[in-house]
Design an enzyme around this catalytic site. Sequence first.
Site, PDB file in Angstrom:
ATOM      1  N   PRO A   1      44.454  49.605  32.387  1.00 34.08           N
ATOM      2  CA  PRO A   1      45.702  49.391  31.817  1.00 34.08           C
ATOM      3  C   PRO A   1      46.141  47.973  30.988  1.00 34.08           C
ATOM      4  CG  PRO A   1      45.893  49.536  34.046  1.00 34.08           C
ATOM      5  CD  PRO A   1      44.457  49.808  33.825  1.00 34.08           C
ATOM      6  N   ASN A   2      46.715  48.180  29.985  1.00 38.20           N
ATOM      7  CA  ASN A   2      47.287  47.008  29.306  1.00 38.20           C
ATOM      8  C   ASN A   2      46.205  46.520  28.411  1.00 38.20           C
ATOM      9  OD1 ASN A   2      50.091  47.692  29.968  1.00 38.20           O
ATOM     10  ND2 ASN A   2      49.432  47.010  31.962  1.00 38.20           N
TER      11      ASN A   2
ATOM     12  N   ARG B   1      49.220  40.478  23.950  1.00 38.55           N
ATOM     13  CA  ARG B   1      49.776  40.624  25.287  1.00 38.55           C
ATOM     14  C   ARG B   1      49.480  39.231  25.764  1.00 38.55           C
ATOM     15  NH1 ARG B   1      46.141  43.031  30.444  1.00 38.55           N
ATOM     16  NH2 ARG B   1      47.985  42.782  31.844  1.00 38.55           N
TER      17      ARG B   1
ATOM     18  N   TYR C   1      45.551  35.674  28.130  1.00 38.79           N
ATOM     19  CA  TYR C   1      44.341  36.654  27.732  1.00 38.79           C
ATOM     20  C   TYR C   1      43.712  36.005  26.367  1.00 38.79           C
ATOM     21  CZ  TYR C   1      46.197  39.212  31.599  1.00 38.79           C
ATOM     22  OH  TYR C   1      46.645  39.552  32.803  1.00 38.79           O
TER      23      TYR C   1
ATOM     24  N   ASN D   1      36.794  46.436  34.270  1.00 39.68           N
ATOM     25  CA  ASN D   1      38.131  45.538  34.311  1.00 39.68           C
ATOM     26  C   ASN D   1      38.999  46.576  34.666  1.00 39.68           C
ATOM     27  OD1 ASN D   1      40.293  43.855  34.283  1.00 39.68           O
ATOM     28  ND2 ASN D   1      39.768  42.941  32.291  1.00 39.68           N
TER      29      ASN D   1
ATOM     30  N   ALA E   1      45.405  46.019  36.539  1.00 39.86           N
ATOM     31  CA  ALA E   1      46.406  45.607  37.812  1.00 39.86           C
ATOM     32  C   ALA E   1      45.806  46.769  38.690  1.00 39.86           C
ATOM     33  CB  ALA E   1      47.919  46.026  37.225  1.00 39.86           C
TER      34      ALA E   1
ATOM     35  N   HIS F   1      44.069  45.543  42.283  1.00 34.68           N
ATOM     36  CA  HIS F   1      44.902  44.908  43.099  1.00 34.68           C
ATOM     37  C   HIS F   1      45.410  45.945  44.107  1.00 34.68           C
ATOM     38  CE1 HIS F   1      44.138  41.330  40.642  1.00 34.68           C
ATOM     39  NE2 HIS F   1      44.808  41.849  39.850  1.00 34.68           N
TER      40      HIS F   1
ATOM     41  N   ASP G   1      37.719  54.175  46.077  1.00 33.30           N
ATOM     42  CA  ASP G   1      37.164  55.418  46.652  1.00 33.30           C
ATOM     43  C   ASP G   1      36.221  55.873  45.678  1.00 33.30           C
ATOM     44  OD1 ASP G   1      38.307  55.101  48.858  1.00 33.30           O
ATOM     45  OD2 ASP G   1      39.844  56.694  48.695  1.00 33.30           O
TER      46      ASP G   1
ATOM     47  N   GLU H   1      32.246  43.490  38.324  1.00 30.78           N
ATOM     48  CA  GLU H   1      33.821  43.569  38.070  1.00 30.78           C
ATOM     49  C   GLU H   1      34.232  42.464  37.208  1.00 30.78           C
ATOM     50  OE1 GLU H   1      35.857  42.946  41.752  1.00 30.78           O
ATOM     51  OE2 GLU H   1      37.944  42.394  40.893  1.00 30.78           O
TER      52      GLU H   1
ATOM     53  N   HIS I   1      37.031  40.198  34.890  1.00 27.36           N
ATOM     54  CA  HIS I   1      38.598  39.982  34.565  1.00 27.36           C
ATOM     55  C   HIS I   1      38.558  38.600  33.572  1.00 27.36           C
ATOM     56  CE1 HIS I   1      39.997  42.303  37.740  1.00 27.36           C
ATOM     57  NE2 HIS I   1      39.188  41.613  38.777  1.00 27.36           N
TER      58      HIS I   1
ATOM     59  N   SER J   1      41.208  36.787  32.888  1.00 29.96           N
ATOM     60  CA  SER J   1      41.874  35.491  33.408  1.00 29.96           C
ATOM     61  C   SER J   1      41.336  35.170  34.679  1.00 29.96           C
ATOM     62  CB  SER J   1      43.330  35.959  33.593  1.00 29.96           C
ATOM     63  OG  SER J   1      43.557  36.979  34.439  1.00 29.96           O
TER      64      SER J   1
ATOM     65  N   ARG K   1      46.051  32.486  39.615  1.00 29.78           N
ATOM     66  CA  ARG K   1      47.341  33.244  39.427  1.00 29.78           C
ATOM     67  C   ARG K   1      48.278  33.509  40.485  1.00 29.78           C
ATOM     68  NH1 ARG K   1      46.308  37.473  34.498  1.00 29.78           N
ATOM     69  NH2 ARG K   1      48.480  37.295  34.490  1.00 29.78           N
TER      70      ARG K   1
ATOM     71  N   ARG L   1      47.669  38.837  42.916  1.00 22.93           N
ATOM     72  CA  ARG L   1      46.430  39.090  42.102  1.00 22.93           C
ATOM     73  C   ARG L   1      45.010  38.481  42.649  1.00 22.93           C
ATOM     74  NH1 ARG L   1      48.502  40.634  37.049  1.00 22.93           N
ATOM     75  NH2 ARG L   1      50.231  39.502  36.366  1.00 22.93           N
TER      76      ARG L   1
HETATM   77  C1  DQA Z   1      43.223  41.236  34.538  1.00 23.12           C
HETATM   78  C2  DQA Z   1      43.981  40.528  35.763  1.00 23.12           C
HETATM   79  C3  DQA Z   1      44.573  41.587  36.355  1.00 23.12           C
HETATM   80  O1  DQA Z   1      45.394  40.725  37.234  1.00 23.12           O
HETATM   81  C4  DQA Z   1      46.015  42.032  35.409  1.00 23.12           C
HETATM   82  O2  DQA Z   1      46.847  42.956  35.868  1.00 23.12           O
HETATM   83  C5  DQA Z   1      45.234  42.651  34.017  1.00 23.12           C
HETATM   84  C6  DQA Z   1      44.081  41.944  33.728  1.00 23.12           C
HETATM   85  C7  DQA Z   1      42.399  40.380  33.657  1.00 23.12           C
HETATM   86  O3  DQA Z   1      41.281  40.769  32.944  1.00 23.12           O
HETATM   87  O4  DQA Z   1      42.337  38.958  33.925  1.00 23.12           O
HETATM   88  O5  DQA Z   1      45.665  43.575  33.615  1.00 23.12           O
HETATM   89  O6  DQA Z   1      42.383  42.433  35.233  1.00 23.12           O
END
Ligand code: DQA
Length: 152
Positions: free
Chosen positions: A9-10, A17, A22, A74, A77, A80, A87, A98, A100, A102, A107, A111
């Site tokens: 998401p996002n 953003r 980012y 990735n 959110a 977390h 699962d 995995e 990320h 950031s 942070r 997170r």
């Molecule tokens: C993220 C870090 C997460 O805490 C955050 O909610 C994101 C992006 C990252 O790529 O740094 O949406 O996964």
Amino acid sequence: MRILVLHGPNLNLLGQREPAVYGTTTLDDLNTELQRFAQACGVELEIVQSNAEHALIDHIQHAPERGFEALLINPGAYTHTSVAIRDALSATGIKFVEVHMSQVAAREPFRHHSMIADLAAGTVSGFGADSYLLGLQALVNQHGDGGGETDG
Ligand code: DQA
């Protein structure tokens, strides 16, 4: 080698953003870079972004039968919070890295915990778009063929 990249998401908002966190690379730019790198390694990539937890879970569940050998994920959110994504990864047992953009450990405390880190082959965090490229490189190296073969 076939790898599925899952952006949670996002991440569709990359570029606009919170650029201080980012960066200014858009998701399209990032995906173009990933495809270029994958092509150079002889890896086939499918890339999906979804804001929906169930869609990410469906992609994880179907990855093995669709011939993917590994995931680069990735979960945004959901990293977390999502027992369900954990699962799904656990149920399929598919290898994944995995990533990320950031440096999550630097942070907010909420997170700092990842629901999936202990299942991952490894985690790359804090390098922006390079987190994905480094994660992909690691999967290619682990595959043991140096990435030069597509049929191995
Ligand atoms: C993220 C870090 C997460 O805490 C955050 O909610 C994101 C992006 C990252 O790529 O740094 O949406 O996964």
